[in-house]
Write an enzyme that holds these catalytic residues in place. Structure first.
Site, PDB file in Angstrom:
ATOM      1  N   MET A 196      -8.553  -7.856  49.856  1.00 12.39           N
ATOM      2  CA  MET A 196      -8.536  -9.090  49.461  1.00 12.39           C
ATOM      3  C   MET A 196      -8.156  -9.925  47.842  1.00 12.39           C
ATOM      4  SD  MET A 196      -9.584  -9.326  52.182  1.00 12.39           S
ATOM      5  CE  MET A 196      -9.681 -11.391  54.230  1.00 12.39           C
ATOM      6  N   ASN A 252      37.573  -8.568  36.137  1.00 10.02           N
ATOM      7  CA  ASN A 252      37.003  -9.843  35.886  1.00 10.02           C
ATOM      8  C   ASN A 252      37.913 -10.652  35.925  1.00 10.02           C
ATOM      9  OD1 ASN A 252      35.160 -12.603  34.825  1.00 10.02           O
ATOM     10  ND2 ASN A 252      34.422 -11.974  36.974  1.00 10.02           N
ATOM     11  N   ARG A 300      32.770  -6.126  34.494  1.00  5.80           N
ATOM     12  CA  ARG A 300      33.204  -7.491  34.269  1.00  5.80           C
ATOM     13  C   ARG A 300      32.397  -7.831  32.689  1.00  5.80           C
ATOM     14  NH1 ARG A 300      28.220 -11.245  34.063  1.00  5.80           N
ATOM     15  NH2 ARG A 300      28.807 -12.930  34.654  1.00  5.80           N
ATOM     16  N   GLU A 301      33.673  -8.152  31.125  1.00  6.36           N
ATOM     17  CA  GLU A 301      32.637  -7.601  30.623  1.00  6.36           C
ATOM     18  C   GLU A 301      33.699  -9.004  29.814  1.00  6.36           C
ATOM     19  OE1 GLU A 301      31.508  -4.820  28.685  1.00  6.36           O
ATOM     20  OE2 GLU A 301      31.638  -3.604  30.400  1.00  6.36           O
ATOM     21  N   LYS A 302      31.868  -9.865  29.791  1.00 12.46           N
ATOM     22  CA  LYS A 302      32.411 -11.480  28.993  1.00 12.46           C
ATOM     23  C   LYS A 302      31.942 -10.784  27.612  1.00 12.46           C
ATOM     24  CE  LYS A 302      31.956 -13.313  33.081  1.00 12.46           C
ATOM     25  NZ  LYS A 302      33.330 -14.207  33.166  1.00 12.46           N
ATOM     26  N   GLY A 310      21.389 -13.719  43.037  1.00 11.16           N
ATOM     27  CA  GLY A 310      20.172 -13.110  42.899  1.00 11.16           C
ATOM     28  C   GLY A 310      19.677 -12.500  44.451  1.00 11.16           C
ATOM     29  N   SER A 316      35.702 -17.470  42.924  1.00  9.41           N
ATOM     30  CA  SER A 316      34.892 -17.869  43.402  1.00  9.41           C
ATOM     31  C   SER A 316      34.317 -19.160  44.016  1.00  9.41           C
ATOM     32  CB  SER A 316      33.522 -17.606  41.781  1.00  9.41           C
ATOM     33  OG  SER A 316      33.732 -16.457  41.387  1.00  9.41           O
ATOM     34  N   ASP A 324      39.860 -20.494  36.051  1.00  8.33           N
ATOM     35  CA  ASP A 324      39.717 -19.117  34.192  1.00  8.33           C
ATOM     36  C   ASP A 324      41.337 -19.253  35.056  1.00  8.33           C
ATOM     37  OD1 ASP A 324      37.960 -17.565  33.910  1.00  8.33           O
ATOM     38  OD2 ASP A 324      37.592 -16.875  35.562  1.00  8.33           O
ATOM     39  N   SER A 337      22.249  -6.483  39.649  1.00  6.13           N
ATOM     40  CA  SER A 337      20.938  -6.155  38.657  1.00  6.13           C
ATOM     41  C   SER A 337      20.542  -5.145  39.095  1.00  6.13           C
ATOM     42  CB  SER A 337      20.210  -7.343  37.820  1.00  6.13           C
ATOM     43  OG  SER A 337      19.717  -8.120  38.985  1.00  6.13           O
ATOM     44  N   LYS A 378      23.992 -15.973  35.003  1.00  7.63           N
ATOM     45  CA  LYS A 378      25.081 -16.240  35.145  1.00  7.63           C
ATOM     46  C   LYS A 378      23.700 -17.937  35.350  1.00  7.63           C
ATOM     47  CE  LYS A 378      29.719 -17.899  37.311  1.00  7.63           C
ATOM     48  NZ  LYS A 378      31.027 -17.234  38.194  1.00  7.63           N
TER      49      LYS A 378
END
Length: 538
Positions: free
Chosen positions: A296, A73, A43-45, A173, A112, A93, A202, A141
């Site tokens: 605590m 991608n 993925r290279e935006k 996420g 997607s 896309d 990530s 994103k």
């Protein structure tokens, strides 16, 4: 050439912008492959065409060494130039039918999807697989204005794939702590379809140790898939067959609880408790009474440093004023494989509490969730029991055993439902405990103290496992040790001590009972537990 069959289990989406300082992209990629990545999407935006082709070419060279396919991608031209296995496209896309015409019948096309309508179109257009998301908020994103699907929304989309042969991965996420929740919680409600894999960016790319990050993710994915195939039996506490293998009896359960009492006394584990201010002092006292050591700590920096040293962590958000500390404490408990007990006090009472619970559960995976009928009902999205502040209102569940079993499967956690009778489940076995005193309803924080004791015995169970090096195949949790027995121990010890305290001649009401309860927790012996325990296997 014939269409390649892909293993979607651990699907790495590249993102050079997430690399930690000093980490080379190709070095990170190879380490992630060594750790168990099964599929890579380049993925290279922001790269121009020449740079994209060069990155894809070198990526494919490295992946070929490990027989791991590569997808591109969006960019059909890059796919054709490099000769990868296929492409992944988004809703804006190149349209899928046109993409199929351009790349041919044998290349893989993934699409997607964000909702059921997009999934239906993907089926009609002949996608080979779909990427479902975003499951949770993500930094890779922009999802502003769109609600994250969560595991439930993911499951609704999986329902549509039944019989289509289309594979599915989730994205958005996803990290190690919330992976078990996603895998179990997204199983489709109608057809029992499950994800074929998860797409991660990530959690691997941003890691200084991508091999270890990939290994940890694969461990959870593979054990989930083994469980789906029925390979769920494992060795439990003290080497005996665990709950999922059958063969349980009251005698067996009580024996294991007695064993944990001895372990707790010998090991004196440190229990960090991020709990509400109303019960903090009593929670510390009951921790000491059963042989553990309380702390605590709530500051994010403090709990981060403490996590390697603790035996277990309790997060009780009764006063919800240290959310950042809760995020860090829970995440580090997962990272360090320490039992994490979550007590979602009054979770159904306000929208703030519901949103806070969702936010916390997106950051970490609890080992055990404990709550009263209103709290467990809110977690299970049941309308049978209403919340009245921190209390439950109404007659209770018609079938509490079914509620805890279903929620345990969905959340990939042990569920403890407290009340006049207590119910505990790991998603397979359901235990019913009928001990307790009516005085528990008359003192503040009795439920919170029960959560404290569950955390104490969870630490003891883990400690025993580590010290004895018991073989233990854990199909869903990040923590090793028999957590069903640990939860039972916490409930039994607390409720039996309450009975003994209530029987004392010096107890005249809630005030004297409160002090007597701590005394009897301190004095309770394994022999008394054997005599008084009222446990049933449902």
């Amino acid at each position: 050439m014939p269409r390649i069959q892909l293993d979607y289990s651990l699907y790495l989406v590249t993102g050079r912008e997430f690399l930690p300082p000093g980490k080379d992209y190709y070095e990170s990629l190879e380490e992630s492959l060594q750790g168990g990545v099964t599929l890579v999407q380049v993925r290279e935006k922001d790269a121009d065409t020449g740079e994209f082709i060069e990155v894809a070419r070198r990526t494919k060279q490295i992946c070929d060494k490990y027989n791991v396919p590569v997808l591109i991608n969006d960019r059909i031209d890059v796919h054709l130039a490099v000769g990868t296995a296929g492409i992944h496209i988004g809703q804006t896309d190149c349209p899928l039918p046109l993409a199929r015409t351009l790349i041919g019948p044998d290349a893989i096309i993934g699409l997607s999807v964000r909702n059921t309508d997009e999934c239906k179109r993907a089926i009609e257009q002949g996608a080979d697989y779909i990427g479902i998301g975003s499951v949770w908020p993500t930094g890779s994103k922009d999802i502003k204005g769109r609600k994250c699907l969560g595991p439930d929304g993911t499951g609704e989309i999986l329902d549509l794939l039944d019989g289509t042969g289309i594979q599915a991965v989730a994205i958005g996420g996803i990290h190690l702590p919330n992976l078990p929740q996603l895998l179990h919680g997204s199983i489709s409600p109608k057809t029992s379809n499950a994800l074929d894999g998860v797409a991660v960016i990530s959690d691997i790319v941003a890691s200084h140790q991508p091999r270890k990050a990939s290994e940890a993710l694969r461990e959870i994915i593979d054990s989930f898939k083994r469980a789906r195939k029925g390979l769920e039996g494992h060795k439990g506490l003290f080497g005996s067959t665990s709950s999922v293998s059958g063969g349980l009896s009251r005698e067996y359960l009580v024996e294991k609880v007695q064993g944990l009492m001895r372990v707790l006394e010998q090991e004196t584990p440190l229990i960090n408790q991020l709990t509400n201010k109303v019960v903090m002092n009593d929670s510390a006292n009951v921790t000491l009474a059963v042989g553990a050591s309380p702390i605590m700590s709530t500051n994010p920096r403090d709990v981060y440093d403490l996590s390697p040293a603790i035996g277990a962590c309790l997060i009780n958000f009764g006063t919800v004023d240290d959310k950042e500390g809760m995020k860090v404490a829970g995440r580090q408990a997962n990272v360090n494989r320490k039992p994490l007990v979550f007590d979602p006090v009054a979770v159904g009472a306000t929208s703030y509490r519901r949103e806070t619970a969702e936010e916390l559960l997106a950051h970490w995976q609890p080992t055990i969730i404990k709550g009263n009928a209103a709290e467990i009902g809110a977690m299970a999205e049941s309308t049978e029991v209403a919340s009245r502040g921190v209390d439950a209102a109404g007659a209770g569940f018609k079938d509490p055993g079914a509620i805890v079993r279903a929620l345990a499967k969905k959340r990939a956690a042990i569920i403890v439902l407290t009340g006049p009778e207590d119910y505990i489940s790991d998603g397979h076995t359901v235990l019913k405990v009928s001990n307790g005193s009516h005085f528990l309803e008359k003192i503040t924080g009795s439920g919170c103290q029960a959560g404290t004791l569950i955390a104490c015995f969870a630490a003891a169970s883990r400690s025993y496992y580590l010290n004895e090096n018991e073989p233990f195949e854990d199909d869903s949790q990040l923590v090793q040790g028999d957590m069903l027995i640990a939860a039972l121990a916490g409930i039994l010890i607390y409720t039996i001590a309450s009975e003994v305290a209530a029987d004392r001649p010096d107890v005249k009401g809630p005030g004297t009972f409160r002090s007597a309860l701590i005394d009897e927790l301190y004095n309770l012996t394994p022999e008394v537990v054997q005599q008084r325990a009222r446990v049933e296997i449902l």
